[in-house]
Design an enzyme around this catalytic site. Structure first.
Site, short mmCIF file in Angstrom:
data_model
loop_
_atom_site.label_atom_id
_atom_site.label_comp_id
_atom_site.label_asym_id
_atom_site.label_seq_id
_atom_site.Cartn_x
_atom_site.Cartn_y
_atom_site.Cartn_z
N SER A 1 44.40 30.83 16.14
CA SER A 1 45.04 31.29 14.90
C SER A 1 44.07 32.28 14.27
O SER A 1 43.59 33.20 14.91
CB SER A 1 45.34 30.08 14.02
OG SER A 1 45.78 30.47 12.75
N TYR B 1 50.67 40.02 9.71
CA TYR B 1 49.74 39.30 10.59
C TYR B 1 49.56 37.86 10.10
O TYR B 1 49.64 36.91 10.87
CB TYR B 1 48.40 40.03 10.64
CG TYR B 1 47.34 39.35 11.46
CD1 TYR B 1 47.42 39.30 12.85
CD2 TYR B 1 46.23 38.76 10.86
CE1 TYR B 1 46.44 38.69 13.61
CE2 TYR B 1 45.24 38.14 11.62
CZ TYR B 1 45.35 38.11 12.99
OH TYR B 1 44.38 37.50 13.74
N LYS C 1 50.22 34.13 11.89
CA LYS C 1 49.19 33.09 12.05
C LYS C 1 49.54 31.84 11.24
O LYS C 1 49.24 30.73 11.66
CB LYS C 1 47.81 33.65 11.69
CG LYS C 1 47.33 34.76 12.64
CD LYS C 1 47.20 34.29 14.09
CE LYS C 1 46.55 35.33 15.00
NZ LYS C 1 46.41 34.88 16.38
#
Ligand code: NAP
Length: 283
Positions: free
Chosen positions: A138, A152, A156
């Site tokens: 992650s 992004y 994650k």
């Protein structure tokens, strides 16, 4: 890890960075590894000298047929997969309003759906063995979010939630899950691998624009060392009681602890309003 003394690792995204460092360290340790990359020629040197227990395989994690073929080839050549490392991924710099749909979809296809698809391909073998370890790379950005990297972070944060659920589902079957949360590591992530929107909106220059620049400026002098990250990940996998989460680097630790404090402050400040939302007579 499994009782297997020479465990089989399967690692995605090994051409550069964390994946490459991890594959190298796993092989140096004497373990077996399927070293996968979109272009397997980029990992020929990693596998070289270890051909008896290492395999370079073509794998774009967005390609379902390649996933099936790579898992099959790895299992046939090396044996059942003991440790899956979902490492392949990339970033994308754009304020939310600047995001371009094809780039955002490509980001989710790799960072989320690619990870899911590889995991689903490996899980039947792990369930059959009643052992295994899934390591999902992650990010600190899976715990805390900043401007310019919202998409992004969204991928994650998705990895965090999926991994936590997966841990609850496969723990009773003897399979461990570890979510790795690196801070800034000296890889290509903030350099050649980074994508960014061509669209720029002037109103965001002071916020997302400034953070685009500071993120790109980290390239080449990030504090995190990929080789030390590889050693830390191997130690976690090797541990008798592996962690669900493993932060990597001081920046990650400091920001994650500050995040916990800010969540606690937010929740306790609004405690009375929060509690006012239940039916008064409900226990
Ligand atoms: P990197 O040097 O850019 O490596 C990324 C790797 O992912 C490359 O091998 C790249 O292969 C591969 N990849 C990208 N898209 C792929 C796809 N569709 N299929 C298969 N492989 C693909 O960066 P890195 O830092 O090592 O990144 C590894 C992981 O760490 C990523 O998930 C990243 O989000 C995460 N992370 C990194 C940092 C950091 O500061 N470095 C911090 C937190 C989290 P190609 O060569 O084919 O592009």
């Amino acid at each position: 890890m499994s009782a297997n003394t020479t465990p089989v690792w399967f690692i995605t995204g090994c051409s550069t960075g964390l994946g490459r460092a991890l594959a190298t360290a796993v092989l140096e340790r004497g373990w077996k590894a399927a070293v996968t990359a979109r272009d397997p020629r980029t990992v020929a040197d990693v596998v070289s000298g270890h051909e008896d227990r290492a395999l370079a395989l073509a794998l774009d994690v967005t390609d379902g047929a390649q996933i099936a073929a790579a898992v099959k080839a790895a299992t046939a050549a090396l044996g059942p997969i003991d440790v899956l490392v979902n490492n392949a991924g990339h970033g994308y710099l754009a304020a939310l309003e600047e995001g371009e749909e094809h780039q955002v979809r490509a980001l989710f296809d790799t960072n989320v759906f690619g990870l899911v698809d590889v995991t689903r391909a490996v899980l039947p073998g792990m369930r059959e063995q009643r052992s295994g370890h899934i390591v999902n790379i992650s990010s600190l950005g899976g715990l805390a979010a900043f401007g310019a990297t919202g998409y992004y972070h969204a991928t994650k944060f998705a990895v965090e939630g999926l991994s936590e659920s997966l841990a609850a589902e496969v723990g009773p079957l003897g399979i461990n899950v570890t979510i790795v949360e690196p801070g800034a590591f000296r890889t290509n992530w903030s350099g050649p691998s980074m994508r960014q929107s061509a669209t720029r909106i002037e109103d965001y220059e002071a916020t997302a624009g400034a953070r685009r620049k500071s993120t790109l400026d980290t390239y080449g002098h990030q504090p995190g060392d990929p080789e030390r990250a590889a050693a830390a990940i191997m130690a976690a996998v090797d541990a008798e009681n592996p962690p669900l989460r493993l932060l990597l680097g001081k920046v990650a630790l400091d920001v994650a602890l500050a995040r916990l404090d800010s969540l606690r402050t937010n929740f306790t400040t609004w405690r009375d309003v929060t509690l006012s939302a239940d039916y008064p007579d409900h226990d």
